[in-house]
Enzyme design. Structure first.
Site, PDB file in Angstrom:
ATOM      1  N   SER A 184       0.862  -1.180   0.000  1.00 41.71           N
ATOM      2  CA  SER A 184       0.000   0.000   0.000  1.00 41.71           C
ATOM      3  C   SER A 184       0.897   1.228   0.000  1.00 41.71           C
ATOM      4  O   SER A 184       1.671   1.414  -0.929  1.00 41.71           O
ATOM      5  CB  SER A 184      -0.948  -0.031   1.212  1.00 41.71           C
ATOM      6  N   THR A 185       0.851   2.048   1.053  1.00 39.76           N
ATOM      7  CA  THR A 185       1.658   3.264   1.096  1.00 39.76           C
ATOM      8  C   THR A 185       3.148   2.944   0.962  1.00 39.76           C
ATOM      9  O   THR A 185       3.684   2.136   1.708  1.00 39.76           O
ATOM     10  CB  THR A 185       1.419   4.005   2.423  1.00 39.76           C
ATOM     11  N   HIS A 211      -2.541  -1.058  -3.551  1.00 42.03           N
ATOM     12  CA  HIS A 211      -3.716  -0.224  -3.321  1.00 42.03           C
ATOM     13  C   HIS A 211      -3.620   1.026  -4.185  1.00 42.03           C
ATOM     14  O   HIS A 211      -2.820   1.926  -3.918  1.00 42.03           O
ATOM     15  CB  HIS A 211      -3.819   0.179  -1.848  1.00 42.03           C
ATOM     16  N   MET A 301      -0.014   1.068   4.983  1.00 42.67           N
ATOM     17  CA  MET A 301      -0.839   1.385   6.138  1.00 42.67           C
ATOM     18  C   MET A 301      -1.952   0.355   6.271  1.00 42.67           C
ATOM     19  O   MET A 301      -2.450  -0.173   5.284  1.00 42.67           O
ATOM     20  CB  MET A 301      -1.427   2.789   5.976  1.00 42.67           C
ATOM     21  N   ASP A 304      -4.316  -4.961   5.628  1.00 38.57           N
ATOM     22  CA  ASP A 304      -4.720  -5.796   4.497  1.00 38.57           C
ATOM     23  C   ASP A 304      -3.644  -6.848   4.224  1.00 38.57           C
ATOM     24  O   ASP A 304      -2.454  -6.550   4.215  1.00 38.57           O
ATOM     25  CB  ASP A 304      -4.930  -4.927   3.253  1.00 38.57           C
TER      26      ASP A 304
END
Length: 360
Positions: A184-185, A211, A301, A304
């Site tokens: 993600s991030t 993401h 973050m 998931d």
């Protein structure tokens, strides 16, 4: 001490709305507003903010150049506001490569109507990127098992114990027939680093979950394909996995795999928090390939991938995680570490070479 925020945007409307939205959180303080990239660079020097929000298309100096300049002088977290178009995605990826940490789609309608969702997302993102994430609620036992893990389910204020961070003892595993990597991030830079270490003849198919919204994943896949020896492209329904090919889950949808190696792309489901979701792809891989999956959880973050990693471990598969020191946001890898699901914890620079050695 509140988190000090610098806004860089050439639109007076956006300046005003962002200042109003950000200032509504008691732990955030807008310390300056710049109308172009050059002013942003100058105010970053003089005001020394904790985090910056940055537009990408501005007069005098564009956002990507401003990011590159700021990161060369005094690195700090920069959150880009990006157009939802394909071209906007390409520019955002340039900004991430230049050093920006994350991005939020620039949606005039959402900003105009004072969206609660946008406000919560922006507050959470700024606090997290500045290293002052709001206390997350403890994992709720009332959450239904079918619900995806959410960022607030990880308490960012409690660090994992040494025992939680210790990988499982190494044991003999089946040779992987599929590698699934999620992030993600910080993921675009991390995935680029990992995939660029893999040879063109990498002998195992790869599925990627990042993401990202719709339009962004196509641009990201094209960028990866140019930078890596592996073939990389955005997955489409009916794709057949094969060695030397990495398929990126399309934004706004879910990616699954069946036992024949056929990729299934499912439409958006409002009940699922992440689109695409690593939990869903991990779960499908567990059902289709059992212990012959190697799952890798990179920076990001939230949590998931944690539930899906649990399903993979039940089938005897391997789970690797990026270490804390090399993560932009130590959320997703921390979640799997806390549940004692990791077989190996590796620095980002070591993951690609380790994958190449594992499937040799």
């Amino acid at each position: 001490m509140p988190v000090r925020v610098l806004i860089v945007d050439d639109s007076q409307f956006f300046q005003s709305r962002l200042k109003d939205i950000i200032s509504q959180h008691p732990r955030l303080e807008v310390v300056g507003v710049a109308s172009n990239g050059q002013q942003g660079v100058e105010l970053a020097r003089s005001l020394k903010p904790d985090v910056i929000t940055m537009d990408f298309e501005m007069p005098v100096m564009d956002g990507v150049t401003a990011v590159r300049t700021i990161m060369a002088e005094r690195p700090l977290p920069i959150l880009m506001f990006s157009s939802l178009t394909y071209e906007g995605a390409r520019i955002t990826l340039d900004a991430l490569a230049a050093g920006a940490v994350d991005f939020i789609p620039k949606d005039f309608a959402e900003v105009s109507r004072n969206s609660v969702v946008l406000k919560q997302k922006l507050h959470e993102r700024l606090l997290t990127l500045a290293g002052g994430a709001a206390s997350g609620a403890p994992a709720s036992s009332a959450r239904r098992p079918s619900e995806p893990a959410k960022p607030q389910d990880i308490d960012f204020t409690r660090q994992p114990t040494p025992a939680e961070l210790k990988p499982r003892p190494r044991k003999s595993y089946a040779k992987p027939s599929l590698v699934v990597i999620g992030a993600s991030t910080g993921g675009p830079v991390a995935l680029t680093e990992v995939l660029s270490s893999l040879p063109a003849n990498f002998s195992v198919p790869v599925l990627l979950v990042q993401h990202m919204p719709e339009n962004f994943t196509r641009a990201f896949a094209e960028r990866l394909n140019k930078q890596c020896a592996l073939e990389v492209r955005e997955a489409v329904d009916g794709d057949l996995i094969k060695p030397g090919l990495a398929l990126l889950a399309p934004g706004g949808k879910q990616m699954m795999i069946d036992r024949r190696g056929v990729v299934k792309i499912l439409p958006d489901d409002e009940r699922v928090n992440y689109k695409p979701s690593l939990d869903i792809t991990f779960g499908a891989a567990a059902n289709a390939y059992s212990d012959r999956v190697l799952g890798v959880v990179l920076t990001g973050m939230g949590s998931d991938g944690c539930k899906g990693a649990g399903l993979l471990k039940q089938r005897g598969a391997q789970i690797w995680a990026q270490d804390k020191d090399s993560c932009v946001i130590y959320g997703m890898p921390m979640a799997v570490a806390r549940e004692n699901l990791t077989d190996r914890v590796l620095s980002l620079k070591d993951i690609g070479p380790a994958l190449a050695a594992e499937v040799r």
